[in-house]
Design a protein around this motif. Structure first.
Motif, mmCIF file in Angstrom:
data_model
loop_
_atom_site.group_PDB
_atom_site.id
_atom_site.type_symbol
_atom_site.label_atom_id
_atom_site.label_comp_id
_atom_site.label_asym_id
_atom_site.label_seq_id
_atom_site.Cartn_x
_atom_site.Cartn_y
_atom_site.Cartn_z
ATOM 1 N N GLY A 128 -3.635 2.015 3.086
ATOM 2 C CA GLY A 128 -2.296 1.777 3.584
ATOM 3 C C GLY A 128 -2.020 0.301 3.686
ATOM 4 O O GLY A 128 -2.695 -0.523 3.064
ATOM 5 N N LEU A 129 -1.022 -0.033 4.488
ATOM 6 C CA LEU A 129 -0.610 -1.416 4.694
ATOM 7 C C LEU A 129 -1.195 -1.937 5.996
ATOM 8 O O LEU A 129 -1.082 -1.281 7.041
ATOM 9 N N LEU A 188 -8.688 -1.146 8.727
ATOM 10 C CA LEU A 188 -8.468 0.162 8.143
ATOM 11 C C LEU A 188 -9.813 0.846 7.982
ATOM 12 O O LEU A 188 -10.834 0.173 7.819
ATOM 13 N N THR A 189 -9.807 2.179 8.005
ATOM 14 C CA THR A 189 -10.998 2.962 7.721
ATOM 15 C C THR A 189 -10.723 3.872 6.539
ATOM 16 O O THR A 189 -9.784 4.669 6.570
ATOM 17 N N LEU A 190 -11.522 3.754 5.497
ATOM 18 C CA LEU A 190 -11.397 4.586 4.316
ATOM 19 C C LEU A 190 -12.410 5.723 4.376
ATOM 20 O O LEU A 190 -13.514 5.565 4.897
ATOM 21 N N THR A 230 -6.627 -6.855 -0.959
ATOM 22 C CA THR A 230 -5.657 -5.945 -1.559
ATOM 23 C C THR A 230 -6.164 -5.437 -2.903
ATOM 24 O O THR A 230 -6.470 -6.222 -3.803
ATOM 25 N N ALA A 231 -6.259 -4.113 -3.042
ATOM 26 C CA ALA A 231 -6.803 -3.492 -4.244
ATOM 27 C C ALA A 231 -6.732 -1.982 -4.080
ATOM 28 O O ALA A 231 -6.430 -1.470 -3.001
ATOM 29 N N VAL A 232 -7.017 -1.276 -5.166
ATOM 30 C CA VAL A 232 -7.267 0.154 -5.089
ATOM 31 C C VAL A 232 -8.758 0.342 -4.868
ATOM 32 O O VAL A 232 -9.577 -0.217 -5.607
ATOM 33 N N THR A 246 -7.606 4.886 -3.363
ATOM 34 C CA THR A 246 -6.642 4.738 -2.279
ATOM 35 C C THR A 246 -6.233 3.274 -2.191
ATOM 36 O O THR A 246 -7.076 2.374 -2.226
ATOM 37 N N GLN A 247 -4.932 3.037 -2.116
ATOM 38 C CA GLN A 247 -4.394 1.682 -2.142
ATOM 39 C C GLN A 247 -4.517 1.024 -0.779
ATOM 40 O O GLN A 247 -4.118 1.594 0.239
#
Length: 114
Positions: A10-11, A18-20, A90-92, A108-109
């Motif tokens: 997300g942004l 953030l947690t992926l 910033t990346a996928v 995930t972006q």
């Protein structure tokens, strides 16, 4: 044979977190080394973090001290906790085995911007 689904992107603002998550289906997850990879437009895909089946970890210099990789074998899930985010993060983001196999997920972006 394994299917990988990334989520949690997300942004975020610079300095944010953030947690992926990476959900794996199929068999054998617990015995594989796994990694998080990222790719920005015009740049090569790079490995940012990895964890062996024995829970040994390794990190790219660019994320060391800011990102933490973990795995929950009971849930067939790989995680990436991302702190102190920078615009250059910033990346996928993708998960895969280490070394990777051709079965990449959708990614995930992650966008870091004020």
């Amino acid at each position: 044979q394994v299917h990988l689904v990334e989520s949690g992107g997300g942004l975020a603002q610079p300095g944010g977190s953030l947690t992926l998550s990476c959900a794996a289906s199929g068999t054998g997850f617990s015995i594989y080394a796994m990694g998080w990879y990222r790719q920005a437009p015009g740049k090569q895909r790079e490995l940012v973090a990895s964890m062996t089946s024995a829970f040994s970890t390794d990190y790219a210099d660019s994320v060391k001290g800011r990102f933490t990789i973990s795995r929950d074998n009971a849930r067939n899930t790989l995680y990436l906790q991302m702190n102190s985010l920078k615009p250059e993060d910033t990346a996928v983001y993708y998960c895969n085995r280490r070394p990777p196999v051709p079965s990449w997920g959708q990614g995930t972006q992650v966008t870091v911007s004020s």
